[in-house]
Scaffold this motif. Sequence first.
Motif, PDB file in Angstrom:
ATOM      1  N   ASP A   1      81.493  30.292  22.567  1.00 57.61           N
ATOM      2  CA  ASP A   1      82.963  30.198  22.627  1.00 57.61           C
ATOM      3  C   ASP A   1      83.514  28.944  21.957  1.00 57.61           C
ATOM      4  OD1 ASP A   1      83.104  32.581  24.041  1.00 57.61           O
ATOM      5  OD2 ASP A   1      82.549  31.540  25.901  1.00 57.61           O
ATOM      6  N   LEU A   2      82.638  28.205  21.281  1.00 54.61           N
ATOM      7  CA  LEU A   2      83.086  26.958  20.648  1.00 54.61           C
ATOM      8  C   LEU A   2      84.039  27.274  19.494  1.00 54.61           C
ATOM      9  CD1 LEU A   2      82.214  23.911  21.084  1.00 54.61           C
ATOM     10  CD2 LEU A   2      80.791  24.208  19.040  1.00 54.61           C
ATOM     11  N   PRO A   3      85.225  26.637  19.450  1.00 49.43           N
ATOM     12  CA  PRO A   3      86.098  26.850  18.284  1.00 49.43           C
ATOM     13  C   PRO A   3      85.476  26.180  17.055  1.00 49.43           C
ATOM     14  CG  PRO A   3      87.016  25.173  19.755  1.00 49.43           C
ATOM     15  CD  PRO A   3      85.781  25.697  20.427  1.00 49.43           C
ATOM     16  N   PRO A   4      86.000  26.426  15.860  1.00 51.73           N
ATOM     17  CA  PRO A   4      85.427  25.779  14.665  1.00 51.73           C
ATOM     18  C   PRO A   4      85.429  24.248  14.803  1.00 51.73           C
ATOM     19  CG  PRO A   4      86.978  27.494  14.044  1.00 51.73           C
ATOM     20  CD  PRO A   4      87.092  27.335  15.532  1.00 51.73           C
ATOM     21  N   VAL A   5      84.297  23.629  14.450  1.00 49.99           N
ATOM     22  CA  VAL A   5      84.163  22.181  14.619  1.00 49.99           C
ATOM     23  C   VAL A   5      83.613  21.549  13.345  1.00 49.99           C
ATOM     24  CG1 VAL A   5      83.849  22.023  17.127  1.00 49.99           C
ATOM     25  CG2 VAL A   5      81.878  22.562  15.674  1.00 49.99           C
ATOM     26  N   ARG A   6      83.951  20.285  13.188  1.00 54.02           N
ATOM     27  CA  ARG A   6      83.353  19.501  12.100  1.00 54.02           C
ATOM     28  C   ARG A   6      82.431  18.496  12.794  1.00 54.02           C
ATOM     29  NH1 ARG A   6      85.652  17.530   6.923  1.00 54.02           N
ATOM     30  NH2 ARG A   6      84.415  15.745   6.345  1.00 54.02           N
ATOM     31  N   ILE A   7      81.134  18.587  12.486  1.00 56.06           N
ATOM     32  CA  ILE A   7      80.143  17.709  13.136  1.00 56.06           C
ATOM     33  C   ILE A   7      79.605  16.734  12.093  1.00 56.06           C
ATOM     34  CG2 ILE A   7      77.950  17.624  14.400  1.00 56.06           C
ATOM     35  CD1 ILE A   7      78.506  20.336  15.513  1.00 56.06           C
ATOM     36  N   THR A   8      79.602  15.464  12.460  1.00 51.55           N
ATOM     37  CA  THR A   8      78.993  14.461  11.586  1.00 51.55           C
ATOM     38  C   THR A   8      77.808  13.870  12.338  1.00 51.55           C
ATOM     39  OG1 THR A   8      81.177  13.983  10.724  1.00 51.55           O
ATOM     40  CG2 THR A   8      79.461  12.378  10.230  1.00 51.55           C
ATOM     41  N   ALA A   9      76.645  13.872  11.710  1.00 50.75           N
ATOM     42  CA  ALA A   9      75.447  13.401  12.418  1.00 50.75           C
ATOM     43  C   ALA A   9      74.663  12.443  11.542  1.00 50.75           C
ATOM     44  CB  ALA A   9      74.571  14.593  12.806  1.00 50.75           C
ATOM     45  N   GLU A  10      73.886  11.606  12.229  1.00 47.96           N
ATOM     46  CA  GLU A  10      73.091  10.611  11.506  1.00 47.96           C
ATOM     47  C   GLU A  10      71.800  10.359  12.281  1.00 47.96           C
ATOM     48  OE1 GLU A  10      73.373   5.970  10.159  1.00 47.96           O
ATOM     49  OE2 GLU A  10      74.908   6.796  11.480  1.00 47.96           O
ATOM     50  N   SER A  11      70.683  10.322  11.563  1.00 50.85           N
ATOM     51  CA  SER A  11      69.416   9.968  12.208  1.00 50.85           C
ATOM     52  C   SER A  11      68.941   8.650  11.636  1.00 50.85           C
ATOM     53  CB  SER A  11      68.358  11.041  11.947  1.00 50.85           C
ATOM     54  OG  SER A  11      67.084  10.549  12.313  1.00 50.85           O
ATOM     55  N   ARG A  12      68.431   7.782  12.518  1.00 54.89           N
ATOM     56  CA  ARG A  12      67.873   6.518  12.010  1.00 54.89           C
ATOM     57  C   ARG A  12      66.359   6.639  11.830  1.00 54.89           C
ATOM     58  NH1 ARG A  12      72.007   4.571  15.364  1.00 54.89           N
ATOM     59  NH2 ARG A  12      70.654   4.603  17.172  1.00 54.89           N
ATOM     60  N   LEU A  13      65.825   7.863  12.015  1.00 55.23           N
ATOM     61  CA  LEU A  13      64.379   8.076  11.939  1.00 55.23           C
ATOM     62  C   LEU A  13      64.040   8.788  10.634  1.00 55.23           C
ATOM     63  CD1 LEU A  13      64.411   9.483  15.515  1.00 55.23           C
ATOM     64  CD2 LEU A  13      63.178   7.393  14.928  1.00 55.23           C
ATOM     65  N   LEU A  14      62.903   8.433  10.057  1.00 57.84           N
ATOM     66  CA  LEU A  14      62.484   9.053   8.802  1.00 57.84           C
ATOM     67  C   LEU A  14      62.154  10.532   9.047  1.00 57.84           C
ATOM     68  CD1 LEU A  14      61.472   8.396   5.836  1.00 57.84           C
ATOM     69  CD2 LEU A  14      59.207   8.181   6.875  1.00 57.84           C
ATOM     70  N   PRO A  15      62.773  11.474   8.292  1.00 55.28           N
ATOM     71  CA  PRO A  15      62.424  12.887   8.501  1.00 55.28           C
ATOM     72  C   PRO A  15      60.944  13.112   8.179  1.00 55.28           C
ATOM     73  CG  PRO A  15      64.224  12.651   6.890  1.00 55.28           C
ATOM     74  CD  PRO A  15      63.736  11.273   7.207  1.00 55.28           C
ATOM     75  N   GLY A  16      60.256  13.878   9.016  1.00 59.69           N
ATOM     76  CA  GLY A  16      58.836  14.154   8.774  1.00 59.69           C
ATOM     77  C   GLY A  16      57.965  12.944   9.033  1.00 59.69           C
ATOM     78  N   GLY A  17      58.548  11.913   9.627  1.00 57.76           N
ATOM     79  CA  GLY A  17      57.798  10.677   9.847  1.00 57.76           C
ATOM     80  C   GLY A  17      57.063  10.652  11.180  1.00 57.76           C
ATOM     81  N   GLY A  18      57.132  11.728  11.944  1.00 59.75           N
ATOM     82  CA  GLY A  18      56.374  11.806  13.198  1.00 59.75           C
ATOM     83  C   GLY A  18      57.096  11.207  14.384  1.00 59.75           C
ATOM     84  N   LEU A  19      58.345  10.739  14.177  1.00 57.95           N
ATOM     85  CA  LEU A  19      59.044  10.073  15.281  1.00 57.95           C
ATOM     86  C   LEU A  19      60.191  10.926  15.834  1.00 57.95           C
ATOM     87  CD1 LEU A  19      59.047   6.418  13.878  1.00 57.95           C
ATOM     88  CD2 LEU A  19      57.386   7.495  15.394  1.00 57.95           C
ATOM     89  N   GLY A  20      60.157  12.224  15.560  1.00 58.54           N
ATOM     90  CA  GLY A  20      61.086  13.153  16.221  1.00 58.54           C
ATOM     91  C   GLY A  20      62.485  13.151  15.647  1.00 58.54           C
ATOM     92  N   SER A  21      62.610  12.964  14.321  1.00 57.83           N
ATOM     93  CA  SER A  21      63.950  12.898  13.727  1.00 57.83           C
ATOM     94  C   SER A  21      64.730  14.196  13.929  1.00 57.83           C
ATOM     95  CB  SER A  21      63.831  12.588  12.225  1.00 57.83           C
ATOM     96  OG  SER A  21      65.100  12.601  11.638  1.00 57.83           O
ATOM     97  N   SER A  22      64.117  15.339  13.629  1.00 66.19           N
ATOM     98  CA  SER A  22      64.893  16.590  13.716  1.00 66.19           C
ATOM     99  C   SER A  22      65.241  16.901  15.166  1.00 66.19           C
ATOM    100  CB  SER A  22      64.155  17.756  13.049  1.00 66.19           C
ATOM    101  OG  SER A  22      62.995  18.074  13.751  1.00 66.19           O
ATOM    102  N   ALA A  23      64.331  16.603  16.101  1.00 65.05           N
ATOM    103  CA  ALA A  23      64.629  16.862  17.523  1.00 65.05           C
ATOM    104  C   ALA A  23      65.767  15.961  18.006  1.00 65.05           C
ATOM    105  CB  ALA A  23      63.378  16.615  18.367  1.00 65.05           C
ATOM    106  N   ALA A  24      65.747  14.689  17.574  1.00 66.04           N
ATOM    107  CA  ALA A  24      66.804  13.764  17.996  1.00 66.04           C
ATOM    108  C   ALA A  24      68.155  14.242  17.455  1.00 66.04           C
ATOM    109  CB  ALA A  24      66.486  12.350  17.507  1.00 66.04           C
ATOM    110  N   LEU A  25      68.152  14.719  16.200  1.00 68.02           N
ATOM    111  CA  LEU A  25      69.410  15.249  15.643  1.00 68.02           C
ATOM    112  C   LEU A  25      69.877  16.469  16.429  1.00 68.02           C
ATOM    113  CD1 LEU A  25      68.899  15.055  11.774  1.00 68.02           C
ATOM    114  CD2 LEU A  25      70.790  14.038  13.083  1.00 68.02           C
ATOM    115  N   GLY A  26      68.947  17.368  16.736  1.00 73.30           N
ATOM    116  CA  GLY A  26      69.303  18.586  17.480  1.00 73.30           C
ATOM    117  C   GLY A  26      69.905  18.257  18.839  1.00 73.30           C
ATOM    118  N   VAL A  27      69.290  17.313  19.550  1.00 71.21           N
ATOM    119  CA  VAL A  27      69.791  16.960  20.887  1.00 71.21           C
ATOM    120  C   VAL A  27      71.139  16.234  20.768  1.00 71.21           C
ATOM    121  CG1 VAL A  27      69.361  15.536  22.936  1.00 71.21           C
ATOM    122  CG2 VAL A  27      67.518  16.935  21.983  1.00 71.21           C
ATOM    123  N   ALA A  28      71.259  15.311  19.809  1.00 70.52           N
ATOM    124  CA  ALA A  28      72.528  14.573  19.659  1.00 70.52           C
ATOM    125  C   ALA A  28      73.667  15.540  19.324  1.00 70.52           C
ATOM    126  CB  ALA A  28      72.383  13.508  18.568  1.00 70.52           C
TER     127      ALA A  28
END
Length: 318
Positions: free
Chosen positions: A78-105
């Motif tokens: 039911d979410l109306p249209p949104v503009r989401i801006t996101a940023e990860s401080r972790l290297l993608p594919g670096g083993g420190l959970g960058s994509s998971a942190a982005l997903g949760v944030a």
Amino acid sequence: MTPARGAACGKVILLGEHAVVHGTPAIAAGIERGAEATVIPAPEGRSSLHLAGIEHLPGEAKTPLCHAFAALLATFPDLPPVRITAESRLLPGGGLGSSAALGVAIARAAATFATSTGSATSVDAAQILAAAGAWERVFHGNPSGIDTTAAALGGCFLYTRAEGASPLALRHDVWLAVGSTGTSASTKSMVESVARLFERKPEVRDHTLPAITALVRNAALALEAGDLKGLGHLLDLNQMLLAGIFVSTEDLERMCLLAREAGALGAKLTGAGGGGSLIALLDARSDDDAARAAAPVLAAWRAAGYDGQLARISDRRA
Ligand code: MEV
């Protein structure tokens, strides 16, 4: 309207990565550096995700990010249209959970937006994990859920696919040097290569999984007892088993050796391997100890051309 915000931490897996995908326990901990997201009503009237200055549209589904964004949004019907801006401080594919942190944030920011605009009455922790899990499956194919759980919970916990997280009560904080090989690998392809190996050679699966389970159970006891020497030995043994399923690399082996020679109590890759990051356990029980113990490890890595930094693991939840 003020933007709705969400944040999540990065993670290290202390022991048990890869095996955890196949049902055995692992230990993970949150680390501070992670991801942040903000959500505002979409000025354009259609949802979009802005990451590192690039726009991703869920309808277009051209890239894995577009697919992941669409999968996450589908969990907020039911979410109306949104503009989401996101940023990860972790290297993608670096083993420190960058994509998971982005997903949760992003899921947290979307949930705050949904409840503040009345498109949802409440969003609980299980829904955040489900939304982040939908996002993560696009990148990882068959994630165990440990990365998104660590991104959401922080602290230090034992995890199984069947039972989720059981927080560990650490005797004292634990300090790690976290090193980066400077290369990254796709978690999806690393997880698939282990699954193929286990299918082709069931005898490797049958000796690796029980061995890693025993290491993880003993490591939980060592963490709760504050037995750093014992824990270091268990990390080294876990690294040998990970090398045995071909997820280590020359850089990771070299960095582990450099860390041990520089006084680390144990060292191993963390995350999916194939490059990415490693952790080295420091002989430390305070910030001062940690700075002293980390210096030769970080210097040895730097001299060999690798980056690293100090990280503190505690049982305090995010
Ligand atoms: C990646 O951080 C950890 C793996 O065990 C994959 C997973 O558990 O989803 C390699």
